[in-house]
Write a protein that holds these residues in place. Structure first.
Motif, PDB file in Angstrom:
ATOM      1  N   TYR A 138       0.826  -1.213   0.000  1.00  0.00           N
ATOM      2  CA  TYR A 138       0.000   0.000   0.000  1.00  0.00           C
ATOM      3  C   TYR A 138       0.858   1.261   0.000  1.00  0.00           C
ATOM      4  O   TYR A 138       0.485   2.273  -0.584  1.00  0.00           O
ATOM      5  N   PHE A 139       2.012   1.197   0.641  1.00  0.00           N
ATOM      6  CA  PHE A 139       2.893   2.375   0.682  1.00  0.00           C
ATOM      7  C   PHE A 139       3.423   2.734  -0.713  1.00  0.00           C
ATOM      8  O   PHE A 139       3.270   3.875  -1.143  1.00  0.00           O
ATOM      9  N   LEU A 143       2.853   6.021  -2.965  1.00  0.00           N
ATOM     10  CA  LEU A 143       3.955   6.804  -3.542  1.00  0.00           C
ATOM     11  C   LEU A 143       3.677   7.152  -4.994  1.00  0.00           C
ATOM     12  O   LEU A 143       3.797   8.311  -5.407  1.00  0.00           O
ATOM     13  N   ILE A 144       3.294   6.149  -5.768  1.00  0.00           N
ATOM     14  CA  ILE A 144       3.034   6.365  -7.196  1.00  0.00           C
ATOM     15  C   ILE A 144       1.814   7.248  -7.398  1.00  0.00           C
ATOM     16  O   ILE A 144       1.828   8.181  -8.206  1.00  0.00           O
ATOM     17  N   ARG A 145       0.751   6.991  -6.662  1.00  0.00           N
ATOM     18  CA  ARG A 145      -0.465   7.814  -6.812  1.00  0.00           C
ATOM     19  C   ARG A 145      -0.183   9.268  -6.437  1.00  0.00           C
ATOM     20  O   ARG A 145      -0.615  10.198  -7.136  1.00  0.00           O
ATOM     21  N   GLY A 146       0.572   9.476  -5.357  1.00  0.00           N
ATOM     22  CA  GLY A 146       0.914  10.840  -4.955  1.00  0.00           C
ATOM     23  C   GLY A 146       1.770  11.544  -5.983  1.00  0.00           C
ATOM     24  O   GLY A 146       1.540  12.711  -6.306  1.00  0.00           O
ATOM     25  N   ALA A 156      -5.882   5.746  -9.987  1.00  0.00           N
ATOM     26  CA  ALA A 156      -5.992   4.696  -8.974  1.00  0.00           C
ATOM     27  C   ALA A 156      -4.804   3.769  -9.193  1.00  0.00           C
ATOM     28  O   ALA A 156      -4.441   3.490 -10.334  1.00  0.00           O
ATOM     29  N   VAL A 157      -4.177   3.309  -8.108  1.00  0.00           N
ATOM     30  CA  VAL A 157      -3.005   2.433  -8.208  1.00  0.00           C
ATOM     31  C   VAL A 157      -3.258   1.211  -7.342  1.00  0.00           C
ATOM     32  O   VAL A 157      -3.677   1.324  -6.190  1.00  0.00           O
ATOM     33  N   SER A 158      -3.018   0.039  -7.902  1.00  0.00           N
ATOM     34  CA  SER A 158      -3.136  -1.213  -7.146  1.00  0.00           C
ATOM     35  C   SER A 158      -1.890  -2.044  -7.406  1.00  0.00           C
ATOM     36  O   SER A 158      -1.128  -1.765  -8.327  1.00  0.00           O
ATOM     37  N   ASN A 170      -0.417  -1.410 -10.873  1.00  0.00           N
ATOM     38  CA  ASN A 170      -1.352  -1.066 -11.925  1.00  0.00           C
ATOM     39  C   ASN A 170      -1.878   0.339 -11.707  1.00  0.00           C
ATOM     40  O   ASN A 170      -2.382   0.655 -10.646  1.00  0.00           O
ATOM     41  N   HIS A 171      -1.772   1.167 -12.732  1.00  0.00           N
ATOM     42  CA  HIS A 171      -2.226   2.551 -12.677  1.00  0.00           C
ATOM     43  C   HIS A 171      -3.350   2.729 -13.688  1.00  0.00           C
ATOM     44  O   HIS A 171      -3.219   2.310 -14.839  1.00  0.00           O
ATOM     45  N   SER A 172      -4.437   3.317 -13.253  1.00  0.00           N
ATOM     46  CA  SER A 172      -5.546   3.602 -14.149  1.00  0.00           C
ATOM     47  C   SER A 172      -5.986   5.037 -13.955  1.00  0.00           C
ATOM     48  O   SER A 172      -6.195   5.480 -12.835  1.00  0.00           O
TER      49      SER A 172
END
Length: 174
Positions: A138-139, A143-146, A156-158, A170-172
């Motif tokens: 989750y961290f 980081l990527i979403r921020g 959204a990042v998973s 995964n980034h959407s």
């Protein structure tokens, strides 16, 4: 030597943060722990991307920003680039790190978790290890979403950890 010490300190802080949120603060509510860990990652990613792009012109499209995340941002954080970048050309990107540093020392084998494990509780140990490992992800998702949000890309990042220590993020974009 100094770089190795600071890297191990960051690794320790992340592990301790996950342990604290999962074990002490929100032990009975893992979804709240996950949200808090991701939110901390979001703040850190947002601030780091601000620092790393200070001297750069703004990115003109999503692909440039994603390439920045894969090459420069990831290299600053993990001393290596993302191993693989895939896209469906409709706003979804998959970033793959085949040797994600924070997962290299994680074991999902219950026998490694505890030598005293009996057959009855070994499954719960495996589940616990899998949950802790997923909490670790989750961290970096935050980081990527921020970072992307700071670059003007709401997303959204998973993460997918089905092939440890490899990790797919995964980034959407909405």
């Amino acid at each position: 030597m100094g770089r190795e010490v600071s890297e191990s300190c960051v690794d320790g802080v992340v592990m301790e943060m996950v342990a604290a949120y999962c074990g002490r603060f929100y032990a009975a509510k893992p979804e709240l722990a996950a949200g808090r860990i991701e939110a901390i990652g979001f703040q850190v990613g947002h601030q780091l991307s601000e620092r790393y792009t200070m001297e750069r012109p703004r990115f003109t499209d999503h692909l440039e920003a994603i390439k920045f995340i894969c090459k420069d941002f990831w290299s600053e954080l993990f001393k290596k680039q993302i191993d693989n970048l895939k896209t469906n050309h409709r706003g979804t990107f998959v970033l793959q790190d085949n040797h994600f540093r924070w997962l290299t020392r994680v074991s999902l084998d219950p026998a490694v978790e505890s030598t005293d494990a009996t057959e009855n509780d070994s499954g719960s140990l495996g589940d616990s290890a899998a949950q802790t490992t997923s909490m670790l992800l989750y961290f970096p998702c935050g980081l990527i979403r921020g970072a992307l949000t700071n670059l003007g890309i709401p997303c959204a990042v998973s993460a997918d950890m089905s092939n440890l220590p490899a990790c797919e993020l995964n980034h959407s974009s909405p």
